[in-house]
Scaffold this motif. Sequence first.
Motif, PDB file in Angstrom:
ATOM      1  N   VAL A  76       0.951  -0.744   0.178  1.00 16.35           N
ATOM      2  CA  VAL A  76      -0.124   0.098  -0.415  1.00 16.35           C
ATOM      3  C   VAL A  76       1.067   1.352   0.038  1.00 16.35           C
ATOM      4  O   VAL A  76       1.838   1.094   0.683  1.00 16.35           O
ATOM      5  CB  VAL A  76      -0.920   0.072   1.406  1.00 16.35           C
ATOM      6  CG1 VAL A  76      -0.401   0.152   1.966  1.00 16.35           C
ATOM      7  CG2 VAL A  76      -2.469   1.149   0.881  1.00 16.35           C
ATOM      8  N   TYR A  77       0.424   2.077  -0.911  1.00 20.26           N
ATOM      9  CA  TYR A  77       1.340   3.306  -0.449  1.00 20.26           C
ATOM     10  C   TYR A  77       0.834   4.438  -1.130  1.00 20.26           C
ATOM     11  O   TYR A  77      -0.583   3.906  -1.991  1.00 20.26           O
ATOM     12  CB  TYR A  77       2.410   3.307  -2.140  1.00 20.26           C
ATOM     13  CG  TYR A  77       1.833   3.189  -3.151  1.00 20.26           C
ATOM     14  CD1 TYR A  77       1.939   3.628  -4.693  1.00 20.26           C
ATOM     15  CD2 TYR A  77       1.624   1.893  -4.019  1.00 20.26           C
ATOM     16  CE1 TYR A  77       0.859   3.863  -5.196  1.00 20.26           C
ATOM     17  CE2 TYR A  77       0.938   1.824  -5.246  1.00 20.26           C
ATOM     18  CZ  TYR A  77       0.749   2.633  -5.736  1.00 20.26           C
ATOM     19  OH  TYR A  77      -0.308   2.506  -7.026  1.00 20.26           O
ATOM     20  N   PRO A  78       0.970   5.853  -0.909  1.00 21.89           N
ATOM     21  CA  PRO A  78       0.272   6.483  -1.217  1.00 21.89           C
ATOM     22  C   PRO A  78       0.367   7.429  -2.716  1.00 21.89           C
ATOM     23  O   PRO A  78       1.037   7.608  -3.554  1.00 21.89           O
ATOM     24  CB  PRO A  78       0.987   8.168  -0.275  1.00 21.89           C
ATOM     25  CG  PRO A  78       2.220   8.391  -0.006  1.00 21.89           C
ATOM     26  CD  PRO A  78       2.114   6.355  -0.462  1.00 21.89           C
ATOM     27  N   ASP A  79      -1.518   7.235  -3.161  1.00 22.30           N
ATOM     28  CA  ASP A  79      -1.780   8.145  -4.686  1.00 22.30           C
ATOM     29  C   ASP A  79      -1.195   9.636  -4.753  1.00 22.30           C
ATOM     30  O   ASP A  79      -0.578  10.494  -4.063  1.00 22.30           O
ATOM     31  CB  ASP A  79      -3.368   8.111  -4.532  1.00 22.30           C
ATOM     32  CG  ASP A  79      -3.344   8.576  -6.437  1.00 22.30           C
ATOM     33  OD1 ASP A  79      -2.954   9.442  -6.273  1.00 22.30           O
ATOM     34  OD2 ASP A  79      -4.429   8.170  -7.073  1.00 22.30           O
ATOM     35  N   PRO A  80       0.450   9.318  -5.860  1.00 18.88           N
ATOM     36  CA  PRO A  80       0.859  10.915  -5.690  1.00 18.88           C
ATOM     37  C   PRO A  80       0.200  12.478  -6.187  1.00 18.88           C
ATOM     38  O   PRO A  80       0.191  13.594  -5.948  1.00 18.88           O
ATOM     39  CB  PRO A  80       2.204  10.794  -7.098  1.00 18.88           C
ATOM     40  CG  PRO A  80       0.882   9.345  -7.591  1.00 18.88           C
ATOM     41  CD  PRO A  80       0.426   9.297  -6.789  1.00 18.88           C
ATOM     42  N   LYS A  81      -1.237  12.026  -6.600  1.00 23.04           N
ATOM     43  CA  LYS A  81      -2.172  13.587  -7.040  1.00 23.04           C
ATOM     44  C   LYS A  81      -2.874  13.583  -5.567  1.00 23.04           C
ATOM     45  O   LYS A  81      -2.873  14.523  -5.459  1.00 23.04           O
ATOM     46  CB  LYS A  81      -2.755  12.728  -7.852  1.00 23.04           C
ATOM     47  CG  LYS A  81      -2.310  12.385  -9.297  1.00 23.04           C
ATOM     48  CD  LYS A  81      -3.604  12.298 -11.032  1.00 23.04           C
ATOM     49  CE  LYS A  81      -2.619  12.254 -11.507  1.00 23.04           C
ATOM     50  NZ  LYS A  81      -3.601  11.862 -12.633  1.00 23.04           N
ATOM     51  N   THR A  82      -3.432  12.327  -4.946  1.00 26.64           N
ATOM     52  CA  THR A  82      -4.675  12.748  -3.827  1.00 26.64           C
ATOM     53  C   THR A  82      -3.855  12.757  -2.622  1.00 26.64           C
ATOM     54  O   THR A  82      -4.691  12.665  -1.537  1.00 26.64           O
ATOM     55  CB  THR A  82      -5.761  11.506  -3.923  1.00 26.64           C
ATOM     56  OG1 THR A  82      -5.573  10.107  -3.779  1.00 26.64           O
ATOM     57  CG2 THR A  82      -6.746  12.007  -5.278  1.00 26.64           C
ATOM     58  N   GLY A  83      -3.371  11.501  -2.468  1.00 22.68           N
ATOM     59  CA  GLY A  83      -2.145  11.382  -1.266  1.00 22.68           C
ATOM     60  C   GLY A  83      -3.039  10.117  -0.749  1.00 22.68           C
ATOM     61  O   GLY A  83      -3.270   9.638   0.861  1.00 22.68           O
ATOM     62  N   GLY A  84      -4.428   9.504  -1.403  1.00 26.16           N
ATOM     63  CA  GLY A  84      -5.164   8.571  -0.631  1.00 26.16           C
ATOM     64  C   GLY A  84      -4.465   7.116  -1.275  1.00 26.16           C
ATOM     65  O   GLY A  84      -3.434   6.808  -1.704  1.00 26.16           O
ATOM     66  N   PRO A  85      -5.175   6.502  -0.976  1.00 22.75           N
ATOM     67  CA  PRO A  85      -4.108   4.622  -0.826  1.00 22.75           C
ATOM     68  C   PRO A  85      -4.007   4.705  -1.802  1.00 22.75           C
ATOM     69  O   PRO A  85      -5.127   4.115  -2.811  1.00 22.75           O
ATOM     70  CB  PRO A  85      -5.501   3.697   0.128  1.00 22.75           C
ATOM     71  CG  PRO A  85      -6.319   4.445   0.568  1.00 22.75           C
ATOM     72  CD  PRO A  85      -6.444   5.686   0.252  1.00 22.75           C
ATOM     73  N   LYS A  86      -3.491   3.449  -2.673  1.00 23.75           N
ATOM     74  CA  LYS A  86      -3.068   2.554  -3.602  1.00 23.75           C
ATOM     75  C   LYS A  86      -2.855   1.466  -2.960  1.00 23.75           C
ATOM     76  O   LYS A  86      -1.901   1.386  -2.460  1.00 23.75           O
ATOM     77  CB  LYS A  86      -1.530   3.429  -5.013  1.00 23.75           C
ATOM     78  CG  LYS A  86      -2.451   5.108  -5.300  1.00 23.75           C
ATOM     79  CD  LYS A  86      -3.523   4.338  -6.351  1.00 23.75           C
ATOM     80  CE  LYS A  86      -3.017   4.127  -7.915  1.00 23.75           C
ATOM     81  NZ  LYS A  86      -3.640   4.305  -8.692  1.00 23.75           N
ATOM     82  N   VAL A  87      -2.992   0.491  -4.316  1.00 25.19           N
ATOM     83  CA  VAL A  87      -2.473  -0.791  -3.390  1.00 25.19           C
ATOM     84  C   VAL A  87      -1.871  -1.107  -4.536  1.00 25.19           C
ATOM     85  O   VAL A  87      -3.028  -1.865  -5.387  1.00 25.19           O
ATOM     86  CB  VAL A  87      -3.499  -1.562  -3.115  1.00 25.19           C
ATOM     87  CG1 VAL A  87      -3.994  -3.261  -3.033  1.00 25.19           C
ATOM     88  CG2 VAL A  87      -4.658  -1.073  -1.550  1.00 25.19           C
ATOM     89  N   ALA A  88      -1.023  -2.165  -4.510  1.00 26.49           N
ATOM     90  CA  ALA A  88      -0.704  -3.054  -6.133  1.00 26.49           C
ATOM     91  C   ALA A  88      -0.282  -4.090  -5.930  1.00 26.49           C
ATOM     92  O   ALA A  88       0.045  -4.799  -4.107  1.00 26.49           O
ATOM     93  CB  ALA A  88       1.338  -2.678  -6.093  1.00 26.49           C
ATOM     94  N   TYR A  89      -0.570  -5.366  -5.680  1.00 25.90           N
ATOM     95  CA  TYR A  89      -1.096  -7.304  -5.094  1.00 25.90           C
ATOM     96  C   TYR A  89      -1.360  -7.754  -6.876  1.00 25.90           C
ATOM     97  O   TYR A  89      -2.243  -7.139  -7.722  1.00 25.90           O
ATOM     98  CB  TYR A  89      -2.630  -6.477  -4.747  1.00 25.90           C
ATOM     99  CG  TYR A  89      -2.358  -7.795  -3.962  1.00 25.90           C
ATOM    100  CD1 TYR A  89      -1.949  -8.748  -2.515  1.00 25.90           C
ATOM    101  CD2 TYR A  89      -3.426  -9.017  -4.667  1.00 25.90           C
ATOM    102  CE1 TYR A  89      -2.206  -9.730  -2.502  1.00 25.90           C
ATOM    103  CE2 TYR A  89      -4.021 -10.400  -3.712  1.00 25.90           C
ATOM    104  CZ  TYR A  89      -2.354 -10.506  -2.217  1.00 25.90           C
ATOM    105  OH  TYR A  89      -3.444 -12.194  -1.978  1.00 25.90           O
ATOM    106  N   ASP A  90      -1.234  -8.938  -6.695  1.00 28.92           N
ATOM    107  CA  ASP A  90      -1.225  -9.581  -8.081  1.00 28.92           C
ATOM    108  C   ASP A  90      -1.158 -11.154  -7.167  1.00 28.92           C
ATOM    109  O   ASP A  90      -0.414 -11.613  -5.981  1.00 28.92           O
ATOM    110  CB  ASP A  90      -0.644  -9.440  -9.283  1.00 28.92           C
ATOM    111  CG  ASP A  90      -0.828  -8.197  -9.855  1.00 28.92           C
ATOM    112  OD1 ASP A  90      -2.310  -8.200 -10.633  1.00 28.92           O
ATOM    113  OD2 ASP A  90      -0.155  -7.447 -10.092  1.00 28.92           O
ATOM    114  N   MET A  91      -2.025 -12.093  -7.602  1.00 28.60           N
ATOM    115  CA  MET A  91      -1.791 -13.154  -7.482  1.00 28.60           C
ATOM    116  C   MET A  91      -1.067 -14.216  -7.337  1.00 28.60           C
ATOM    117  O   MET A  91      -0.943 -14.365  -9.144  1.00 28.60           O
ATOM    118  CB  MET A  91      -3.226 -14.058  -7.103  1.00 28.60           C
ATOM    119  CG  MET A  91      -4.132 -13.537  -6.149  1.00 28.60           C
ATOM    120  SD  MET A  91      -5.763 -14.300  -6.182  1.00 28.60           S
ATOM    121  CE  MET A  91      -5.740 -16.017  -6.402  1.00 28.60           C
TER     122      MET A  91
END
Length: 544
Positions: A375-390
């Motif tokens: 989980v990392y911050p959205d560079p535009k909004t500061g909200g959560p972004k989630v990088a994930y794959d199975m």
Amino acid sequence: MKDEFEFLDLGKEVELRGDTGLEFDVVVVGSGPGGGIVAEKAASVGLKVLVVEKGGWLNSAALPQNDSTAFSNFQSNLLLTTDSNLLGIITATTFGGSGAINWSACFPPQAYVRKEWAEQHGLKWIQSPEFQDCIDTVMKKIGASPPETQNHRNALLLEGARKLGYAAQPLHQNLQPGHNCGGCGWGCSGGPNGAHKLDPTRTTLLNAHKLGAKFAKGFEVERVLFQKDRNTVKGIFGHWTDPTTGHRTPVTVRAKRVVVSAGAINTPLILLRSRLSNYNIGRHLHLHPTCLITSTYPTLTHPQDGNILTCAVTEFENHLGTGYGTKLECLDMNLPFAFNAVPYSNPATFKAQLTMYKRQANHIVLLRDRTSGRVYPDPKTGGPKVAYDMSVEDTRNMIRGIIGLVRILYTQGALTIVVPICGLATYVRPSEVEEPASAGFENPSIATFIKKLEDYEKSGVVPWFSLGSAHAQGAARMGKSARDSVVDEWGRVWGKKGLYVADSGLLPSASGANPQVTTLALSERVARGLGNEVDAAVISKAKL
């Protein structure tokens, strides 16, 4: 129940005291299960406690929520997804946190998971009477007890597992006796007889309130503040939103201790905004991917009757002794979840399928994922972004669980079974004349359907899954050093004095079960450690 909480008007507090005039011994950021445990303990040892919550308060007058207004109690109105759109992620933003909107399942951490955490993550105390006492303590605090009844879809799961010789078990619930509410996923209104779910607002947070803790809702914390040495906590900074006017007021709260309990999605963002540089912050995120399987039956299933989740099939949870696999469970039957599982081909067919709601049952395959994301911050909004794959391994485990669930549903007489894999047609049961039930899995229709799933299992590749997640874990995990974790065995952030984490972010890897009790037990240990520090300081001061 009379609403017991009063919330600070931080706009007025700032006017009276100035922007830096608010001071407490401990600030707890987040009011979920972990935050409630720590707030109660801190207040019990005489500390001046403030609990701040980004979301609002679902008081008795606001419950039950309907299917549209309830979305506001979740991160991004239930629209948070992984970057790849593989999973939709459900995480709470309301007073009481996930404890206020979960399904009441109390599943203690299992032996093989505790063994993994002790041996692979250096947390030897996980396999000790001390941690077992933490588990027992929180189970008692939340009133966990065996289910009084099994509704249609839970009974269907248990009976199908029994017929096939699959391991299954009832699950304890944190409910008052007589509770029989199918809507706790939107916040528990108590049902017709007034028996409630024993969530944080009726247990730990309520106890903290009685012990003098203060509360603020609508307060979004931006960052933790430090002294000039950059290592010693001095408080928090954020913005409080007036619930009447919507005006946002910048607020600073001074405190010597800050406990971040904002959940595995938001806690890492707060730590990163506070300029902490530990590489592990936001990483090792596990999501318990779930696959929703819907089925229909010849008779009524009473989809909204009874408690939501009161059993689990555990047959597939520990594939080949690896500690990884799936559990089969029941799902909330609120309309958005129920209709989301219905495939769309054309308007007429879709409408006809919706009319089957009263004969529908939804179940999930819940994966203990070895895969981890970030989980990392959205560079535009500061909200959560989630990088994930199975991974291929996780995909195969998921398909094994799906096959097991399909077998159970077929055994229990399902007329249709929908598995949300792109290109896989809905299973439709032929008539008894065409394929007698006595032939079981030898019937060509179900044999062909299962064969397609087995082909996916062998390849480990699926065209496209429709998956969800309600169990974000890790991303601020506990461990033996800063090289592989964010906090130590007492929840103290490495290299920072007075900064703690107490939420599902602590879990070293996926729990493999609904994580409410595990989160509570780890947070109980964090709370005990904080209490011991206070006691030690009092003794030291007395000696002087």
